[in-house]
Design a protein around this motif. Sequence first.
Motif, PDB file in Angstrom:
ATOM      1  N   GLU A  90       0.786  -1.309  -0.005  1.00  0.00           N
ATOM      2  CA  GLU A  90      -0.015  -0.167   0.140  1.00  0.00           C
ATOM      3  C   GLU A  90       0.831   1.335  -0.060  1.00  0.00           C
ATOM      4  N   SER A  91       2.039   1.213   0.263  1.00  0.00           N
ATOM      5  CA  SER A  91       2.922   2.403   0.418  1.00  0.00           C
ATOM      6  C   SER A  91       3.310   3.019  -0.825  1.00  0.00           C
ATOM      7  N   ARG A  92       3.316   4.403  -0.744  1.00  0.00           N
ATOM      8  CA  ARG A  92       3.643   5.055  -2.025  1.00  0.00           C
ATOM      9  C   ARG A  92       4.997   5.477  -2.038  1.00  0.00           C
ATOM     10  N   GLU A  94       9.285   5.248  -2.725  1.00  0.00           N
ATOM     11  CA  GLU A  94       9.971   5.071  -3.841  1.00  0.00           C
ATOM     12  C   GLU A  94      11.006   3.685  -3.396  1.00  0.00           C
ATOM     13  N   ASN A 112       6.201  -5.298  -5.161  1.00  0.00           N
ATOM     14  CA  ASN A 112       6.443  -3.951  -5.278  1.00  0.00           C
ATOM     15  C   ASN A 112       7.629  -3.822  -6.535  1.00  0.00           C
ATOM     16  N   LYS A 115       9.697  -0.561  -7.056  1.00  0.00           N
ATOM     17  CA  LYS A 115      10.366  -0.054  -6.069  1.00  0.00           C
ATOM     18  C   LYS A 115      11.725  -0.668  -5.618  1.00  0.00           C
TER      19      LYS A 115
END
Length: 354
Positions: A90-92, A94, A112, A115
């Motif tokens: 859920e993290s935005r 980088e 992810n 990332k």
Amino acid sequence: MTFKTASKSSEPTEKDIELEAERLFGKGLGDLGYSEDDLRRCAGLTWKINALKQEKRAVIPAHVYQRAEILHGVADFIGDSYKLARLCQESRAERIIFCGVRFMAETAKILNPEKEVILPAPQAGCSLSESIAGQDVLKLRAEHPGAPVATYINTSAEVKAESDVIVTSANAPKILSKLFETHEKVIFLPDEMMGKNLAKALGKKIGTDLILWKGSCIVHENFDASSIEYYRKIYPGVRILAHSECSPGLVSLADLVGGTGDMMRYVEKTKAPYYMLITECGLGDLARTEFPDKVFVPMCRLCPHMRATDLKSVLRALENPQSSSIIKVSKEIAERAKNPIEKMFEMSEDSVSR
Ligand code: 13P
Ligand code: SF4
């Protein structure tokens, strides 16, 4: 993507360090035995990490077994393996600086791929993860055709890629019982102790209904069930909570068996004078800071892999990570490993709380 240039954090002033040490003290680190010198030493590092974290658009997830100065000093979110996997997705941010062990950071990378995921202590493995390879899963499948493979999250990306569904200590009973609704035989790997505990809880026969692998956790396999009766006598009313990686003998004497998240939820909801958390020592330290009015009877062991991460390695991971710290999972493996992880999210059908 990797950092193009190494970036050095700016230096905190004496006043910055004093304020940061006070913040750490306020989080309960003094009660855990950190001296003023320890707090000042940690404060210099946590100040720099927190400043650099923003500059690098990084997020720091930390498993509950991590050192208290990491959990209270720099982590953006803390939790069990399941919660960390969900929140990383859920993290935005980088980049993800994963304070935990390699299989957790790999899971974050699989979910992810765009990332950068960095494991501050590249040597932080796990005895369960190292007990099995992708080839072993293929062999088990050939021996038990048609049996679905439910794999504990404590495994490499390569093993996940050969699996049908991933489970964690928080959802293994639920997911396995769903698999048994449509299959007579299920393969569960690699934790043999957890497999035996699941077989008992679900009323299944090992070797015919539930096929296991001989992996074990070097921390949980060593807890001794023989002292439990003694502790119940000297701490009347004590609640004994055992991680599901512990032996069936010990689990049979516990008030709760489950993952670290289950243990923390139980403590939060229960009114009892004493608690014994039979697991890695980091959880007891976290519980002492979160529930200062409750008494935790020591019964824990250190995991050398979880302890490998310290504030210096976290700072290095932000400033100039060594290449072995940067998690790499091939596109082909990552794509195949993602399916059983998403299957777990679908089958566990719950929200992330603690
Ligand atoms: P949890 O998912 O219960 O936090 O367990 C992770 C682990 O490595 C236990 O040893
Ligand atoms: Fe692996 Fe055991 Fe350490 Fe957890 S405590 S990371 S299962 S070795």
